[in-house]
Design an enzyme around this catalytic site. Structure first.
Site, PDB file in Angstrom:
ATOM      1  N   VAL A  51       0.847  -1.189   0.000  1.00 39.69           N
ATOM      2  CA  VAL A  51       0.000   0.000   0.000  1.00 39.69           C
ATOM      3  C   VAL A  51       0.884   1.240   0.000  1.00 39.69           C
ATOM      4  O   VAL A  51       1.783   1.373   0.835  1.00 39.69           O
ATOM      5  CB  VAL A  51      -0.925   0.010   1.232  1.00 39.69           C
ATOM      6  N   SER A  52       0.635   2.151  -0.924  1.00 39.93           N
ATOM      7  CA  SER A  52       1.417   3.384  -0.968  1.00 39.93           C
ATOM      8  C   SER A  52       0.626   4.483  -1.668  1.00 39.93           C
ATOM      9  O   SER A  52      -0.257   4.224  -2.485  1.00 39.93           O
ATOM     10  CB  SER A  52       2.748   3.164  -1.706  1.00 39.93           C
ATOM     11  N   VAL A  53       0.960   5.717  -1.328  1.00 41.18           N
ATOM     12  CA  VAL A  53       0.467   6.901  -2.025  1.00 41.18           C
ATOM     13  C   VAL A  53       1.672   7.788  -2.299  1.00 41.18           C
ATOM     14  O   VAL A  53       2.491   8.040  -1.397  1.00 41.18           O
ATOM     15  CB  VAL A  53      -0.588   7.663  -1.191  1.00 41.18           C
TER      16      VAL A  53
ATOM     17  N   ARG B 173      -3.107  13.527   1.074  1.00 33.60           N
ATOM     18  CA  ARG B 173      -4.233  14.292   1.605  1.00 33.60           C
ATOM     19  C   ARG B 173      -5.308  14.568   0.547  1.00 33.60           C
ATOM     20  O   ARG B 173      -5.933  15.619   0.535  1.00 33.60           O
ATOM     21  CB  ARG B 173      -3.757  15.602   2.242  1.00 33.60           C
TER      22      ARG B 173
ATOM     23  N   GLY C 102      -7.418  11.755  -0.166  1.00 31.63           N
ATOM     24  CA  GLY C 102      -8.355  10.659   0.035  1.00 31.63           C
ATOM     25  C   GLY C 102      -8.065   9.417  -0.777  1.00 31.63           C
ATOM     26  O   GLY C 102      -8.903   8.512  -0.842  1.00 31.63           O
ATOM     27  N   LEU C 103      -6.868   9.336  -1.390  1.00 33.55           N
ATOM     28  CA  LEU C 103      -6.567   8.189  -2.242  1.00 33.55           C
ATOM     29  C   LEU C 103      -6.499   6.898  -1.437  1.00 33.55           C
ATOM     30  O   LEU C 103      -7.026   5.857  -1.872  1.00 33.55           O
ATOM     31  CB  LEU C 103      -5.250   8.405  -2.993  1.00 33.55           C
TER      32      LEU C 103
ATOM     33  N   ARG D 253      -7.925   6.182   1.396  1.00 33.89           N
ATOM     34  CA  ARG D 253      -9.272   5.835   1.845  1.00 33.89           C
ATOM     35  C   ARG D 253     -10.060   5.148   0.729  1.00 33.89           C
ATOM     36  O   ARG D 253     -10.756   4.163   0.970  1.00 33.89           O
ATOM     37  CB  ARG D 253      -9.996   7.094   2.328  1.00 33.89           C
TER      38      ARG D 253
ATOM     39  N   TYR E  95      -3.817   2.891  10.244  1.00 38.58           N
ATOM     40  CA  TYR E  95      -4.888   1.942   9.949  1.00 38.58           C
ATOM     41  C   TYR E  95      -6.010   1.875  10.974  1.00 38.58           C
ATOM     42  O   TYR E  95      -7.025   1.234  10.725  1.00 38.58           O
ATOM     43  CB  TYR E  95      -4.279   0.556   9.712  1.00 38.58           C
TER      44      TYR E  95
ATOM     45  N   PHE F  21       4.317 -10.306   5.806  1.00 41.51           N
ATOM     46  CA  PHE F  21       3.796 -10.489   4.445  1.00 41.51           C
ATOM     47  C   PHE F  21       3.569  -9.132   3.806  1.00 41.51           C
ATOM     48  O   PHE F  21       3.571  -8.117   4.482  1.00 41.51           O
ATOM     49  CB  PHE F  21       2.502 -11.320   4.450  1.00 41.51           C
TER      50      PHE F  21
END
Length: 410
Positions: free
Chosen positions: A82-84, A90, A92-93, A95, A123, A410
């Site tokens: 998971v990454s942005v 900021r 909302g990606l 989410r 999280y 994992f």
């Protein structure tokens, strides 16, 4: 920019994974590790967000089976990768990706969602709670020995080999252990290769990894995978024994392996990480204060389908309680649920009966595997008791004799 996540294909993998590498510091993994994760991740569960053709958000999942109290294995999506991008924070990606992933998990019939968090503060707002912790230890051989070892330790035969040669025997030991402790992952095809991952570029000056088997009456009862790094100080040798895995089906086999690791020549300490918080070594070290014990968060969990999650596990004692649960991120879980069951099985269904305990889904997630008791969570003001006596009974029922443990990431 299209802010909506979309699925990726095999052709998208390389730029998608490169974006993930950059988000985690820009240091590419070894070819061996990259190939392993590509073979294990469920490509049809991966999502990407794109801005003018550039990947700015990534989300992936493994298809896992998680052992829960009572020994059952429930379907769980293992959220990963998971990454942005730093240029797109900021907005909302994350989410959107989490919402899309959990909705898809519900459609597939997954009961649980689990993850290990690079940044644990992220999280909780998605309903995940710390469901299992881990213990690290560094045993200085000059200051710490082993005492009160179990009967039969001296009768265990030890044999050193390679991880590849020992793999079938190690997998048999793991399979026997997986049903005993909540939080362990069912060994699905391909995951056995994780125990063989040992890229030379990532050894940090340590040796190639070896494997020592513990045998009794010709049967393997335990194993340890380890490497050593010899550090000379003038003419005096030292350095750590770096333990990757240490598992045994009996106490004497475990003790024999630990004693072997402490006795290795040209080293002065043994490092163990990711151990259960109730690891037997805490009972055997001669001076627990000098064992440098450290606790940390390990496994994060949330129910995808609350009724199925609570019905899928077993309970230490008979329980009959109405839970009022709030779940803002997965609202289909919100409401009142009657949980009835015990050691033989459980049922959890919606009800209109008055609530007896009130709690948020994140709190329930923390108690689910037994790492934290409902009583302790209530003492922190996180569980409300609406019927006198309901808390004590449910707290005991949710417990388990062994602490939950995730044996590998994992």
């Amino acid at each position: 920019m299209s802010s909506e996540p979309r699925g990726i294909t095999a052709a998208d993998w390389e730029p998608w994974y490169q974006a993930l590498d950059w988000a985690f510091g820009g240091i590419a993994e070894s070819t061996e590790e990259r190939r392993l994760w590509r073979g294990l991740v469920a490509l049809d569960r991966c999502l990407g967000i794109y801005d003018e053709g550039q990947v700015v958000g990534t989300y992936g999942e493994f298809a896992l089976g998680l052992t829960v109290p009572g020994g059952a294995v429930l379907e769980a999506g293992g959220v990963t990768m998971v990454s942005v991008a730093g240029t797109h924070r900021r907005r909302g990606l994350l989410r959107r990706m989490m919402a899309r992933g959990l909705a898809a998990a519900r459609e597939r019939g997954d009961v649980l969602s689990v993850l290990t968090a690079a940044e644990p503060g992220i999280y909780g707002r998605f309903g995940y709670g710390v469901a299992a912790r881990s213990l690290s230890a560094e045993l200085d051989k000059r200051q710490v020995g082993l005492v009160n070892l179990p009967p039969g330790t001296d009768e265990v035969r030890l044999r050193v080999t390679t991880p590849a040669e020992a793999l079938p025997a190690c997998e048999a030991v793991y399979a026997e252990l997986a049903g005993r402790r909540p939080g362990m992952l069912e060994r699905r095809p391909g995951w056995e290769r994780l125990g063989l991952l040992d890229p030379p570029a990532e050894r940090g000056g340590a040796s190639e990894r070896r494997c020592v088997l513990a045998e009794r009456d010709g049967r393997v009862v335990g194993y340890a995978r380890y490497a050593s790094r010899v550090e000379w100080r003038a003419t005096v040798p030292g350095g750590p024994v770096l333990v990757k895995d240490l598992d045994a089906t009996e106490p004497a086999g475990y003790a024999a392996l630990l004693r072997y690791l402490l006795d290795l020549d040209l080293t002065d300490r043994v490092r163990l990480a990711g151990r259960p918080v109730d690891d037997p070594l805490t009972q055997w070290v001669s001076d627990v204060r000098r064992a440098d014990l450290t606790l940390r968060d390990r496994l994060y969990l949330r129910p995808v389908e609350l009724g199925g999650a609570l019905a899928g596990r077993r309970y230490a004692t008979e329980v009959d309680v109405v839970l009022a649960v709030t779940d803002d991120f997965c609202p289909w879980n919100s409401g009142r649920w009657r949980l009835t069951g015990g050691p033989a099985g459980a049922v959890c269904e919606r009800t209109t009966d008055p609530a007896e305990l009130t709690l948020d889904v994140r709190v329930l997630s923390t108690a689910y595997l037994g790492d934290a008791t409902l009583g302790a969570l209530a003492a922190a003001g996180l569980v409300g008791e609406e019927r006198a006596g309901a808390l004590a009974a449910a707290s005991v029922a949710f417990g388990h004799p062994l602490a939950p443990w995730l044996p590998h990431g994992f």
